[in-house]
Design a protein around this motif. Structure first.
Motif, PDB file in Angstrom:
ATOM      1  N   UNK A  30      87.688  48.754  66.028  1.00 30.92           N
ATOM      2  CA  UNK A  30      88.071  47.563  65.273  1.00 30.92           C
ATOM      3  C   UNK A  30      86.857  46.730  64.901  1.00 30.92           C
ATOM      4  N   UNK A  31      85.834  46.725  65.734  1.00 29.16           N
ATOM      5  CA  UNK A  31      84.661  45.913  65.453  1.00 29.16           C
ATOM      6  C   UNK A  31      83.759  46.571  64.410  1.00 29.16           C
ATOM      7  N   UNK A  32      83.890  47.871  64.194  1.00 26.51           N
ATOM      8  CA  UNK A  32      83.086  48.566  63.191  1.00 26.51           C
ATOM      9  C   UNK A  32      83.793  48.462  61.847  1.00 26.51           C
ATOM     10  N   UNK A  33      83.443  47.427  61.079  1.00 20.97           N
ATOM     11  CA  UNK A  33      84.096  47.184  59.810  1.00 20.97           C
ATOM     12  C   UNK A  33      83.751  48.275  58.802  1.00 20.97           C
ATOM     13  N   UNK A  34      84.746  48.730  58.088  1.00 23.77           N
ATOM     14  CA  UNK A  34      84.514  49.680  57.015  1.00 23.77           C
ATOM     15  C   UNK A  34      83.904  48.901  55.869  1.00 23.77           C
ATOM     16  N   UNK A  35      82.785  49.335  55.375  1.00 23.29           N
ATOM     17  CA  UNK A  35      82.072  48.599  54.326  1.00 23.29           C
ATOM     18  C   UNK A  35      82.288  49.286  52.987  1.00 23.29           C
ATOM     19  N   UNK A  36      81.345  50.061  52.522  1.00 26.44           N
ATOM     20  CA  UNK A  36      81.481  50.731  51.231  1.00 26.44           C
ATOM     21  C   UNK A  36      82.425  51.919  51.362  1.00 26.44           C
TER      22      UNK A  36
END
Length: 157
Positions: A30-36
């Motif tokens: 959950x803390x690893x945000x999906x970016x591109x």
């Protein structure tokens, strides 16, 4: 009796260990945000955008429109979720790529633009403008490490 108690203890300990491990892993994810999530568009400067668009249509078969060409594709494993990438030539005099002095700009698709902008601010990334919202999504511009202007787009698919 001791054997039954031992077996129950081993099973309970295994269950609790597995539950704890699953909780730790899901918290980390959950803390690893999906970016591109993909490339939303490729934009470049040229002397005559209309002529360039016609050339690409004639010689490379691009299905062009007044804005360039749109490539449709399906996102990830979900073949019902259509997405697109835009290809657009701009006049060489355009100010749209400023403050970058480069002749190109890449648009990246992102999952959660507002959260990403907050994270980028904390990381010291230059945010060029404010988030703007249109019928087809949200946009903002940033600068990369060499001053290239990048457009971030959260599509409204």
């Amino acid at each position: 009796m001791k054997r039954t108690l031992l077996i129950v203890s081993v099973i309970a300990t295994s269950f609790l260990s597995g539950f704890t491990l699953k909780t730790i892993i899901s918290t980390q994810n959950k803390s690893a945000m999906k970016k591109v999530t993909g490339i939303g568009g490729i934009f470049f400067k040229c002397k005559d955008p209309k002529k360039m668009t016609e050339w690409y249509q004639k010689h490379l078969g691009l299905d062009t429109n007044p804005y360039g060409a749109t490539f449709e594709w399906y996102e990830g494993e979900d073949h019902s979720k259509k997405a697109q990438t835009q290809w657009s030539p701009f006049a060489e005099t355009t100010k749209y790529f400023e403050p970058s002095a480069k002749d190109f700009m890449i648009n990246y698709r992102v999952a959660d633009l507002e959260a990403l902008v907050e994270e980028l601010k904390k990381e010291g990334v230059t945010i060029v403008d404010k988030i703007e919202t249109y019928d087809y999504g949200k946009f903002v511009h940033i600068l990369d490490a060499e001053g290239n202007k990048i457009e971030l787009w959260e599509p409204k698919d």
